[in-house]
Design an enzyme around this catalytic site. Structure first.
Site, PDB file in Angstrom:
ATOM      1  N   ASP A 116      42.240  48.038 189.644  1.00  0.00           N
ATOM      2  CA  ASP A 116      41.581  47.002 189.337  1.00  0.00           C
ATOM      3  C   ASP A 116      42.213  45.936 189.297  1.00  0.00           C
ATOM      4  OD1 ASP A 116      38.863  46.057 188.225  1.00  0.00           O
ATOM      5  OD2 ASP A 116      40.861  45.100 187.101  1.00  0.00           O
ATOM      6  N   TYR A 224      41.808  35.594 186.969  1.00  0.00           N
ATOM      7  CA  TYR A 224      40.954  35.229 188.168  1.00  0.00           C
ATOM      8  C   TYR A 224      41.421  33.972 188.219  1.00  0.00           C
ATOM      9  CZ  TYR A 224      38.817  39.795 186.509  1.00  0.00           C
ATOM     10  OH  TYR A 224      38.846  41.046 186.611  1.00  0.00           O
ATOM     11  N   HIS A 284      33.997  52.336 188.233  1.00  0.00           N
ATOM     12  CA  HIS A 284      34.457  51.898 188.053  1.00  0.00           C
ATOM     13  C   HIS A 284      36.496  52.264 187.135  1.00  0.00           C
ATOM     14  CE1 HIS A 284      37.525  48.221 189.548  1.00  0.00           C
ATOM     15  NE2 HIS A 284      37.164  48.322 188.279  1.00  0.00           N
TER      16      HIS A 284
END
Length: 321
Positions: A116, A224, A284
């Protein structure tokens, strides 16, 4: 530092061979789960909204294979240093953290294993040749160059990436994810997972407590914000995507609701020595949801043996016997 050492927080079971130490690197302190005492380093980088705990199945494996295995809580996670400014989470600073941890370990031979967000850092770290790597293992994040090629032609991926744009909004994502004792964080694992039995309450509680630290989720989401609003992605794009010479294994859970499998196509153009294995019916959270299969693939690849394929159940032939 002594006060930080006393604040152990989320821990492994007493019978677990994993120990926790605090490592000073790049001007910060990193809470680091460690296992083994080999003469090579296996450095694990976790993702969002995870924790070093996400590598609980892989740390003992790498120790068994002759490595000293380290899984730090990245900056802003767990009991590691948590600067509060968006600029503190620039991709360049995150790469410098990895370099600092490698330097602090004292090892010259390093395999970097990442998932990730950790995998995004690892891709750029290898591209920029910040430090020499012996091997690179990537899980469920596409190479930035391969992603850039396809993103405009994959509207489904743009839809899946909605949360990245939502995270650019101040304070609201933090409020939503920490509401009801961080229910949204637990839901991120359970709702995405195919094998939900891998995420019982005691596992989810680790991630929820991690997010509920003072300013914890803000620090985590700042990754982010620094990448998009802070211009990190744009700066890296301008530097280009040089071909990686480090032998690389990519392991990909096909039922990833955040990232389209098609973003992996063409990665071989960016990596000279590239191996990829897909796991059907795995989400994921690949290394937590299918640890037996993932570990079998890692073990074979590091030994220079053929990497087993997973079948339709996300299991290798060896695991089915």
């Amino acid at each position: 530092l002594a006060a930080v050492r006393d604040a152990r927080g989320m821990r492994h079971m007493k019978s677990d061979p994993v120990r926790t130490e605090f490592v000073e690197a790049n001007g910060l302190v990193f809470e680091t789960d460690q296992c083994g005492d080999g003469n090579r380093l296996a450095l694990f980088l976790h993702g969002f909204p995870e924790h070093s705990f996400s590598w609980r199945y892989q740390l003992p494996l790498l120790a068994e294979l002759g490595y000293t295995a380290w899984a730090p809580n990245m900056r802003g996670y767990g009991n590691s240093s948590s600067p509060h400014q968006i600029k503190d989470y620039a991709i360049e600073s995150l790469m410098a953290d990895v370099a600092g941890l490698m330097d602090a370990s004292g090892f010259k031979e390093v395999v970097l294993i990442a998932h990730d967000w950790g995998a995004l850092i690892a891709w750029y770290f290898a591209m920029r040749e910040i430090r020499p790597l012996e091997r690179l293992i990537i899980m469920n994040v596409p190479h930035p160059g391969a992603l850039a090629e396809k993103i405009k032609s994959l509207p489904a991926q743009l839809m899946k990436s909605w949360y990245i744009f939502f995270f650019q909004v101040p304070w609201l994502p933090e409020l939503m994810f920490t509401a009801q004792k961080a229910k949204g964080v637990g839901d991120a694992f359970v709702k995405m997972a195919i094998d939900k039995s891998r995420f019982p309450e005691e596992v989810l509680d680790v991630y929820r407590k991690n997010a509920l630290r003072p300013s914890g989720l803000k620090c985590m989401i700042n990754y982010y914000r620094a990448l998009v609003s802070g211009g990190g992605a744009s700066r890296q794009r301008k530097l280009g995507f040089p071909v990686i010479d480090v032998p690389t294994l990519m392991i990909w859970g096909e039922e990833d609701t955040a990232l389209d499998k098609r973003t992996t196509l063409g990665t071989e153009r960016y990596v000279n020595d590239f191996t990829i294995r897909y796991l059907a019916n795995v989400s994921h959270w690949v290394q937590q949801e299918a640890p037996e299969t993932v570990n079998a693939m890692i073990k074979a690849w590091l030994a220079g043996e053929p990497v087993p394929e997973a079948d339709g159940d996300g299991k290798t032939a060896e695991r089915r016997r």
